[in-house]
Design a protein around this motif. Structure first.
Motif, PDB file in Angstrom:
ATOM      1  N   GLU A 112      -5.794  -9.146   1.944  1.00 25.20           N
ATOM      2  CA  GLU A 112      -4.399  -8.664   2.631  1.00 25.20           C
ATOM      3  C   GLU A 112      -3.899  -8.805   3.872  1.00 25.20           C
ATOM      4  OE1 GLU A 112      -3.996  -4.592   2.292  1.00 25.20           O
ATOM      5  OE2 GLU A 112      -6.118  -4.851   0.176  1.00 25.20           O
TER       6      GLU A 112
ATOM      7  N   LYS B 102     -10.804 -11.713  -1.238  1.00 30.33           N
ATOM      8  CA  LYS B 102      -9.463 -11.086  -0.997  1.00 30.33           C
ATOM      9  C   LYS B 102      -9.585 -11.182   0.244  1.00 30.33           C
ATOM     10  CE  LYS B 102     -10.144  -8.032  -5.108  1.00 30.33           C
ATOM     11  NZ  LYS B 102     -10.363  -7.333  -5.697  1.00 30.33           N
TER      12      LYS B 102
ATOM     13  N   ASN C 192      -6.439 -13.467  -4.455  1.00 28.34           N
ATOM     14  CA  ASN C 192      -7.724 -12.932  -4.721  1.00 28.34           C
ATOM     15  C   ASN C 192      -7.986 -14.145  -5.716  1.00 28.34           C
ATOM     16  OD1 ASN C 192      -9.455 -11.281  -5.993  1.00 28.34           O
ATOM     17  ND2 ASN C 192      -7.481 -10.529  -7.207  1.00 28.34           N
TER      18      ASN C 192
ATOM     19  N   PRO D 221       2.680 -10.781  -4.950  1.00 31.20           N
ATOM     20  CA  PRO D 221       2.728  -9.280  -4.421  1.00 31.20           C
ATOM     21  C   PRO D 221       4.228  -9.535  -4.746  1.00 31.20           C
ATOM     22  CG  PRO D 221       1.736 -10.857  -2.638  1.00 31.20           C
ATOM     23  CD  PRO D 221       2.122 -11.720  -4.216  1.00 31.20           C
TER      24      PRO D 221
ATOM     25  N   ARG E 196       0.585  -1.077   0.190  1.00 32.35           N
ATOM     26  CA  ARG E 196      -0.666   0.276   0.164  1.00 32.35           C
ATOM     27  C   ARG E 196       0.483   0.797  -0.329  1.00 32.35           C
ATOM     28  NH1 ARG E 196      -5.835  -0.283  -1.271  1.00 32.35           N
ATOM     29  NH2 ARG E 196      -6.052  -1.859  -0.260  1.00 32.35           N
TER      30      ARG E 196
ATOM     31  N   GLU F   5      -4.610  -8.159   9.190  1.00 35.90           N
ATOM     32  CA  GLU F   5      -5.130  -9.422   8.141  1.00 35.90           C
ATOM     33  C   GLU F   5      -6.500  -8.082   7.507  1.00 35.90           C
ATOM     34  OE1 GLU F   5      -4.406 -12.866   7.779  1.00 35.90           O
ATOM     35  OE2 GLU F   5      -6.578 -13.543   7.280  1.00 35.90           O
TER      36      GLU F   5
ATOM     37  N   LEU G 132      -2.495   0.176  -4.037  1.00 38.04           N
ATOM     38  CA  LEU G 132      -1.425  -1.275  -3.827  1.00 38.04           C
ATOM     39  C   LEU G 132      -0.510  -1.271  -5.103  1.00 38.04           C
ATOM     40  CD1 LEU G 132      -4.243  -4.638  -3.476  1.00 38.04           C
ATOM     41  CD2 LEU G 132      -2.423  -3.972  -2.172  1.00 38.04           C
TER      42      LEU G 132
ATOM     43  N   LEU H 203      -1.995  -8.173  -0.735  1.00 34.88           N
ATOM     44  CA  LEU H 203      -2.752  -8.779  -1.136  1.00 34.88           C
ATOM     45  C   LEU H 203      -1.945 -10.141  -1.625  1.00 34.88           C
ATOM     46  CD1 LEU H 203      -5.791  -8.593  -1.808  1.00 34.88           C
ATOM     47  CD2 LEU H 203      -4.722  -8.584  -4.533  1.00 34.88           C
TER      48      LEU H 203
END
Length: 438
Positions: free
Chosen positions: A386, A384, A394, A208, A183, A374, A198, A391
């Motif tokens: 995170e 999803k 997904n 990621p 982020r 989380e 993101l 992330l």
């Protein structure tokens, strides 16, 4: 004795004063460290657009050889000039020798017409810098200004800056970048241009970005000057507060930190300790909210012991094994579970995975003893996850047709149910549990 004429004495004094001024240390704001000392390239190596995971995976001798080549090229095009770090528009990128995780970065830059540059975060391109007046680049978004995460997918949040904030050529621009996980928030000249977006992994968009990586000052196309490059590393507690504060409207607490009001299930197998729900050692079972949810977001903090095993019950019907009768169990598992217990697991059993159905990306937990943040989003058949701003899952469970040990999940198509915790004998703890119906 021969005397020095007054004018020569004054000139000598001025020269000495200039040398002392140029050697003056750059002073960072409180809590920050200086990445460029204003004198030389100490702390920097050469770098390129290169997957940092592959860089770290190189044998030590090959990595040292690559470093030497990149750094030799970089030093041919970068130099310190007063308080400025100057690049001539060519060469490899100035790259920090140290890797960073969560941080706040301050940096000023001044560039020239037609130049193109950027700042790589975790070694991933990039916070964009360019000539917003160059019509040849309008097709690529230059007219929107600098500061966007230019290598994000078209239309993705953060791809284009929210406002045009560049100063005229000849003036210094200032960036402030806050990065927690993937982020990223960016301020250019005190204007917010990227809001908690993101950063996509340019090298593999299905994975990621790395947990840590270097800061890289990219350049090509024209001279650019940098100064006042300061960084402050962000700890887990502050990172969790940042993640919890973003887009928080609509979230409501489902646990008061004192007792199990609003919860059901084998509550005797859990305890409330220091404002957190914790599974009792050698106990388990699924406890769940009395309120049912259809589509929702959940935010919470999780702390795991070594080898810890638990799970988030998603759309749980209030009875049976949530992994099979609920929509799914999102696994909560120590990332070092195999080493801690000697047991081998399937990738679909790893932390963040839809247990037995879809594997999550691994390696994004904080060290044991720290609280992990989380966020779970459940919308129709899509989920999803995170973890600490990354992330890691997904997926669309409607597309799942293969299962661990061929054990089908008849509940995966459930459209509503409770949220809860599926304990497995270990003192895994949960706190700051909030849910937002969608």
């Amino acid at each position: 004795m021969r005397t020095i004429p007054c004018c020569k004495f004054v000139l000598c004094a001025l020269a000495l004063s200039g040398l002392l001024a140029s050697a003056k240390a750059v002073t960072p704001p409180p809590g920050f460290v200086t990445l460029f000392n204003g004198k030389d390239l100490t702390g920097w190596r050469g770098g390129d657009t290169f997957d940092h995971r592959k860089y770290l995976a190189m044998p030590a001798d090959k990595r040292a050889e690559q470093d030497a080549k990149w750094t030799a090229d970089m030093k041919a095009h970068w130099h310190a000039e007063g308080d400025d770090l100057v690049n001539d528009g060519y060469g490899k990128y100035a790259t920090t020798e140290k890797d960073y995780g969560d941080f706040e970065l301050l940096v000023e830059y001044k560039t020239v017409p037609l130049a193109d540059s950027g700042i790589y975060l975790h070694g991933v391109p990039q916070v964009q810098i360019w000539d917003h007046t160059n019509p040849k680049e309008f097709k690529n978004g230059a007219d929107k200004g600098s500061g966007g995460l230019w290598n994000n997918s078209p239309g993705a949040p953060g791809k284009d800056p929210l406002v045009l904030a560049d100063k005229p050529f000849g003036e210094w621009n200032q960036f402030r970048v806050i990065m927690v996980g993937s982020r990223v928030s960016v301020w250019l000249n005190k204007k917010l241009v990227v809001d908690h977006a993101l950063l996509e992994n340019y090298y593999d968009r299905k994975t990621p970005i790395p947990v840590k990586g270097p800061i890289e000052l990219q350049t090509h196309g024209g001279e650019i000057r940098w100064r006042n490059i300061f960084l402050r590393e962000i700890g887990a507690e502050e990172a969790n507060k940042i993640l919890a504060s973003k887009r928080e409207k609509g979230f409501q607490s489902v646990f008061d930190g004192k007792d199990f009001t609003g919860w059901a299930g084998p509550l005797e197998n859990y305890e409330v300790v220091d404002g957190a729900i914790r599974c009792r050692p050698k106990k388990g079972g699924t406890i769940f909210t009395k309120t049912e949810y259809t589509n929702f977001m959940a935010r919470l903090e999780i702390k795991l012991p070594s080898g810890g095993n638990n799970g988030l019950a998603i759309r749980y019907p209030g009875h049976g094994d949530t992994a099979y009768l609920g929509m799914c169990e999102l696994q909560v598992l120590d990332d070092n579970y195999e080493k801690a217990t000697g047991e081998k697991i399937d990738p679909r059993q790893a932390d963040g995975s839809a247990y037995g159905m879809v594997a999550a990306a691994r390696g994004y937990q904080r060290p044991l003893g720290e609280w992990n943040f989380e966020e779970v989003t459940v919308n129709g058949s899509k989920i999803k996850v995170e973890l600490n701003g990354f992330l890691i899952l997904n997926t669309d469970l409607a597309d799942v047709h293969e299962y661990l040990a061929n054990h089908e999940h008849p509940g995966k198509d459930r459209t509503s149910g409770s949220f809860g915790f599926a304990g497995h004998n270990d003192p895994v703890a949960f706190r700051k549990i909030r849910i937002k119906p969608l």
